[in-house]
Enzyme design. Structure first.
Site, PDB file in Angstrom:
ATOM      1  N   LYS A  10       0.819  -1.222   0.000  1.00 44.96           N
ATOM      2  CA  LYS A  10       0.000   0.000   0.000  1.00 44.96           C
ATOM      3  C   LYS A  10       0.855   1.276   0.000  1.00 44.96           C
ATOM      4  CE  LYS A  10      -3.961  -2.246   2.192  1.00 44.96           C
ATOM      5  NZ  LYS A  10      -5.033  -2.109   3.223  1.00 44.96           N
ATOM      6  N   TYR A  50     -12.492  -2.213  -3.880  1.00 48.73           N
ATOM      7  CA  TYR A  50     -13.032  -2.331  -2.520  1.00 48.73           C
ATOM      8  C   TYR A  50     -14.561  -2.215  -2.484  1.00 48.73           C
ATOM      9  CZ  TYR A  50      -8.434  -2.272  -0.204  1.00 48.73           C
ATOM     10  OH  TYR A  50      -7.173  -2.588   0.256  1.00 48.73           O
ATOM     11  N   ASN A 113      -2.149   0.223   6.672  1.00 48.81           N
ATOM     12  CA  ASN A 113      -1.632  -1.016   7.248  1.00 48.81           C
ATOM     13  C   ASN A 113      -0.716  -1.798   6.295  1.00 48.81           C
ATOM     14  OD1 ASN A 113      -3.619  -1.988   5.569  1.00 48.81           O
ATOM     15  ND2 ASN A 113      -4.728  -3.149   7.118  1.00 48.81           N
ATOM     16  N   HIS A 116      -2.280  -5.473   1.627  1.00 48.97           N
ATOM     17  CA  HIS A 116      -3.577  -6.138   1.483  1.00 48.97           C
ATOM     18  C   HIS A 116      -3.311  -7.557   1.027  1.00 48.97           C
ATOM     19  CE1 HIS A 116      -7.657  -7.122   0.155  1.00 48.97           C
ATOM     20  NE2 HIS A 116      -7.084  -7.635  -0.916  1.00 48.97           N
ATOM     21  N   GLU A 127      -9.579 -11.025  -7.350  1.00 46.56           N
ATOM     22  CA  GLU A 127      -8.613  -9.935  -7.190  1.00 46.56           C
ATOM     23  C   GLU A 127      -7.393 -10.096  -8.102  1.00 46.56           C
ATOM     24  OE1 GLU A 127      -9.862  -8.935  -2.560  1.00 46.56           O
ATOM     25  OE2 GLU A 127      -7.841  -9.672  -2.973  1.00 46.56           O
TER      26      GLU A 127
HETATM   27  P1  CMP Z   1      -7.556  -4.464   3.663  1.00 47.86           P
HETATM   28  O1  CMP Z   1      -7.126  -5.831   4.057  1.00 47.86           O
HETATM   29  O2  CMP Z   1      -6.976  -3.901   2.430  1.00 47.86           O
HETATM   30  O3  CMP Z   1      -9.171  -4.441   3.541  1.00 47.86           O
HETATM   31  C1  CMP Z   1      -9.923  -3.279   3.776  1.00 47.86           C
HETATM   32  C2  CMP Z   1      -9.103  -2.125   4.277  1.00 47.86           C
HETATM   33  O4  CMP Z   1      -9.829  -1.067   4.850  1.00 47.86           O
HETATM   34  C3  CMP Z   1      -8.180  -2.577   5.375  1.00 47.86           C
HETATM   35  O5  CMP Z   1      -7.198  -3.444   4.866  1.00 47.86           O
HETATM   36  C4  CMP Z   1      -7.703  -1.239   5.917  1.00 47.86           C
HETATM   37  O6  CMP Z   1      -6.672  -0.676   5.110  1.00 47.86           O
HETATM   38  C5  CMP Z   1      -8.940  -0.357   5.730  1.00 47.86           C
HETATM   39  N1  CMP Z   1      -9.637  -0.038   6.969  1.00 47.86           N
HETATM   40  C6  CMP Z   1      -9.749   1.201   7.486  1.00 47.86           C
HETATM   41  N2  CMP Z   1     -10.453   1.189   8.603  1.00 47.86           N
HETATM   42  C7  CMP Z   1     -10.834  -0.089   8.828  1.00 47.86           C
HETATM   43  C8  CMP Z   1     -11.594  -0.743   9.849  1.00 47.86           C
HETATM   44  N3  CMP Z   1     -12.130  -0.074  10.868  1.00 47.86           N
HETATM   45  N4  CMP Z   1     -11.762  -2.082   9.734  1.00 47.86           N
HETATM   46  C9  CMP Z   1     -11.244  -2.769   8.686  1.00 47.86           C
HETATM   47  N5  CMP Z   1     -10.520  -2.188   7.707  1.00 47.86           N
HETATM   48  C10 CMP Z   1     -10.303  -0.872   7.774  1.00 47.86           C
END
Ligand code: CMP
Length: 139
Positions: A10, A50, A113, A116, A127
């Site tokens: 990311k 998403y 984070n 993904h 995906e």
């Molecule tokens: P990802 O695994 O890419 O899937 C959805 C993404 O939404 C997650 O990682 C985070 O980057 C983002 N995100 C932001 N806030 C939240 C939250 N409260 N719970 C889950 N995902 C979140």
């Protein structure tokens, strides 16, 4: 069984020049990077990727974040690659991520984070196809 999963490094991680360190984690744990490209996501692409989160309160911020800089999209291949990658990444929220995981070491927040990974076989197929043509994946 040998599986393929979609991984995204990311914008928070590409910004801090962490692509190689993150790839090393995958390779150390036996996953092979069988396709990889660095791209700038458009709003439409990030929104579509998403789409399942469209109703969630964090959706708009997530799309803004994912378009805030380059991402590296990649296909990881290996034995039980989908679950293996989820273990290597650690919990979505870095506060809950286990020692040694990518998110524990590198993630800035639950949103930023660092990585993904597909959450199951159906998502993985969808995906991978979202970003890669079959001819771009070389196992
Ligand atoms: P990802 O695994 O890419 O899937 C959805 C993404 O939404 C997650 O990682 C985070 O980057 C983002 N995100 C932001 N806030 C939240 C939250 N409260 N719970 C889950 N995902 C979140």
């Amino acid at each position: 069984a040998v599986e393929r999963t979609l991984s995204i490094i990311k914008p928070d991680a590409t910004r801090r020049n962490l692509t190689g360190k993150i790839n090393a984690k995958f390779e150390e744990k036996g996953l092979r990077i069988v396709a990889q490209k660095r791209i700038q996501l458009s709003d439409a692409q990030a929104g579509a990727f998403y789409a399942e989160h469209k109703a969630r309160p964090f959706y708009n911020d997530l799309v803004s974040f994912m378009t805030s800089g380059p991402v590296v999209v990649q296909v990881l291949e290996g034995e039980n690659a989908i679950a293996a990658n989820r273990e290597i990444m650690g919990a979505t929220n870095p506060a809950n991520a286990a020692e040694g995981t990518i998110r524990k070491e590198f993630a800035e927040s639950i949103e930023a984070n660092s990585v993904h990974g597909s959450d199951g076989p159906e998502a993985a197929a969808r995906e991978v196809a979202f970003f890669f043509a079959g001819t771009e994946i070389v196992g």
